[in-house]
Design an enzyme around this catalytic site. Structure first.
Site, PDB file in Angstrom:
ATOM      1  N   PRO A 166       0.802  -1.226   0.000  1.00 34.81           N
ATOM      2  CG  PRO A 166      -0.961  -1.605   1.494  1.00 34.81           C
ATOM      3  CD  PRO A 166       0.335  -2.184   1.028  1.00 34.81           C
TER       4      PRO A 166
ATOM      5  CB  ILE B  97      -0.299  -9.881  -5.101  1.00 33.66           C
ATOM      6  CG1 ILE B  97       0.364  -8.937  -4.094  1.00 33.66           C
ATOM      7  CG2 ILE B  97       0.649 -10.993  -5.530  1.00 33.66           C
ATOM      8  CD1 ILE B  97       1.531  -8.136  -4.640  1.00 33.66           C
TER       9      ILE B  97
ATOM     10  CG  ASP C  14      15.817  -4.581 -15.953  1.00 33.33           C
ATOM     11  OD1 ASP C  14      15.217  -3.509 -15.752  1.00 33.33           O
ATOM     12  OD2 ASP C  14      17.018  -4.743 -15.665  1.00 33.33           O
TER      13      ASP C  14
ATOM     14  CD  GLN D  88      -7.285  13.766 -47.252  1.00 32.80           C
ATOM     15  OE1 GLN D  88      -7.819  14.796 -46.825  1.00 32.80           O
ATOM     16  NE2 GLN D  88      -6.422  13.774 -48.258  1.00 32.80           N
TER      17      GLN D  88
ATOM     18  CD  GLN E  17     -13.958   9.341 -31.918  1.00 30.39           C
ATOM     19  OE1 GLN E  17     -13.979   8.962 -30.751  1.00 30.39           O
ATOM     20  NE2 GLN E  17     -14.663  10.377 -32.334  1.00 30.39           N
TER      21      GLN E  17
ATOM     22  CG  HIS F 107     -15.523  -0.145 -33.869  1.00 35.46           C
ATOM     23  ND1 HIS F 107     -14.171  -0.179 -34.067  1.00 35.46           N
ATOM     24  CD2 HIS F 107     -15.973  -1.413 -34.111  1.00 35.46           C
ATOM     25  CE1 HIS F 107     -13.800  -1.402 -34.402  1.00 35.46           C
ATOM     26  NE2 HIS F 107     -14.875  -2.165 -34.459  1.00 35.46           N
TER      27      HIS F 107
ATOM     28  CD  GLU G  42       5.128  -6.240 -14.812  1.00 40.85           C
ATOM     29  OE1 GLU G  42       6.237  -6.243 -15.355  1.00 40.85           O
ATOM     30  OE2 GLU G  42       4.263  -7.125 -14.991  1.00 40.85           O
ATOM     31  N   GLY G  43       5.548  -0.359 -12.859  1.00 39.10           N
ATOM     32  CA  GLY G  43       6.190   0.928 -13.060  1.00 39.10           C
ATOM     33  C   GLY G  43       5.359   1.801 -13.959  1.00 39.10           C
TER      34      GLY G  43
END
Length: 385
Positions: A130, A159, A241, A280, A342, A344, A369-370
């Site tokens: 926490p 977790i 990593d 376009q 968008q 769709h 994970e960061g």
């Protein structure tokens, strides 16, 4: 296999082709139901165990498949493109087995890794707390020596797999005076007295890849210590990593699925007698998705190649490449999935199409994970060093 994925050995391409078929037939059809019911992905993980994916991150001498890191990047992306929840649970398992592979004693590797590779033992990675999410060095969980072992006490949160795992690699402070050098890791088997998981968190996305709060008040034997005392922080950083490249893989898989769905929809959708793809503005949106995907893919593939070199003793740490891959892929995937929704129109906002689920599943990728902010700190720190 998409043309963007290349430079794999023939055997690895065949493996990925096989995995793509299995995921399309047996995992993707369950993704919407999994999201609706929030049921854990037990069945999907069993399918992946049969396919050899539980040990895809491990070398052959520990029961793994021994595939290259670029092949693992593609394989994880395939799973994520079929079901984000399944990929999340699988890669959480990799964090646990990587912890043992990188930080464990030989006996611990022999005891746990072959079983984890075959699907017999599901792992969880117990790092986040926490008050210690982005900064694991602020960890409050404590482990102190007692006669015959250790007493570990504390709380972990968010977790993945924590309440269903067969073992948890748990990180705890063994010497508070040494800051991050005083952190060690422990292996807690399922059923360890004093290990209690709360109910699965009610999350915005990845509803079949459950995350839990763990309350720990356990007595552990001496051999529960993973490797050497005080090496836990170093192990965790090496594991992350790897893990950040696997987050990039998940992002790429879901982004590719969203992009393909949007292109197919735009080709079929006719408004005022004109296909969306004849306009376009729509073509430019498709071009921007393709460019964002390609850029993120190349950064992630470079990180995977550096991971391979490091694991073969031909390179050093690849933290910078890993952080860049995670940041590039998670942010690109968010933009791609939003553009796909968008394209769709109103249908993209409904649960009748997978785009709505993919957008929710992807949102956590810029946090766990960061976070993106932490990745920018790591990248800028490397550049300014």
């Amino acid at each position: 296999m998409s043309d963007e994925w290349h430079m794999l050995a023939e055997e690895e391409r065949l493996f990925c082709d096989m995995l793509e078929r299995i995921c399309a037939e047996r995992i993707a059809p369950k993704a919407a139901e999994t999201d609706e019911t929030s049921g854990f992905v037990h069945d999907q993980l069993r399918v992946l165990a049969e396919a050899g994916m539980w040990g895809a991150n491990l070398p052959e001498d520990h029961g793994g498949s021994g595939i290259s890191a670029p092949a693992l990047l593609r394989a994880v992306a395939i799973v994520a493109g079929a079901c984000g929840s399944t990929a999340s649970a699988l890669t959480a398992h990799y964090l646990a087995t990587d912890s043992i592979l990188l930080g464990g004693a030989q006996a611990q590797k022999q005891e746990w890794l072959p079983r984890a590779a075959t699907g017999e033992a599901l792992g969880a990675f117990g790092l986040t707390e926490p008050t210690a999410g982005s900064d694991p060095a602020d960890m409050k969980t404590r482990a102190r020596r007692i006669d015959g072992g250790w007493h570990v006490k504390g709380t972990k949160c968010f977790i993945s797999n924590g309440g269903v795992a067969d073992f948890i690699v748990l990180y705890a402070v063994t010497d508070p005076d040494k800051a991050h050098r005083g952190i060690s890791a422990f292996i807690l088997p399922k059923g360890t007295p004093g290990l209690e998981a709360g109910p699965a968190e009610r999350t915005m996305g990845l509803k079949g890849g459950h995350v839990f709060t763990l309350n720990i008040d356990c007595h552990l034997p001496d051999d529960a210590l993973l490797g050497e005392e005080g090496r836990g922080f170093r192990t965790a950083m090496q594991v992350l990593d790897n893990g950040r490249i696997e987050v990039a893989a998940q992002c790429l898989g879901m982004a590719e699925a969203a992009m393909k769905a949007a292109v197919a929809y735009a080709k079929d959708r006719v408004i005022g007698g004109q296909a969306l793809t004849d306009r376009q503005g729509i073509r430019w949106m498709i071009a921007d998705m393709g460019l964002a995907f390609r850029q993120a893919l190349l950064v992630a593939q470079d990180a995977a190649r550096q991971r391979d070199l490091a694991h073969h003793g031909q390179g050093g740490r690849f933290s910078l490449a890993s952080s860049m891959a995670k940041l590039a892929a998670s942010e690109a995937a968010g933009r791609i999935a939003d553009t796909a929704l968008q394209l769709h129109g109103g249908y993209g906002y409904t649960r009748d199409f997978p785009i709505e689920r993919i957008n929710r599943d992807l949102r956590i990728m810029r946090i766990y994970e960061g976070s993106s902010e932490i990745q920018r700190i790591i990248i800028s720190g490397n550049m300014l060093a």
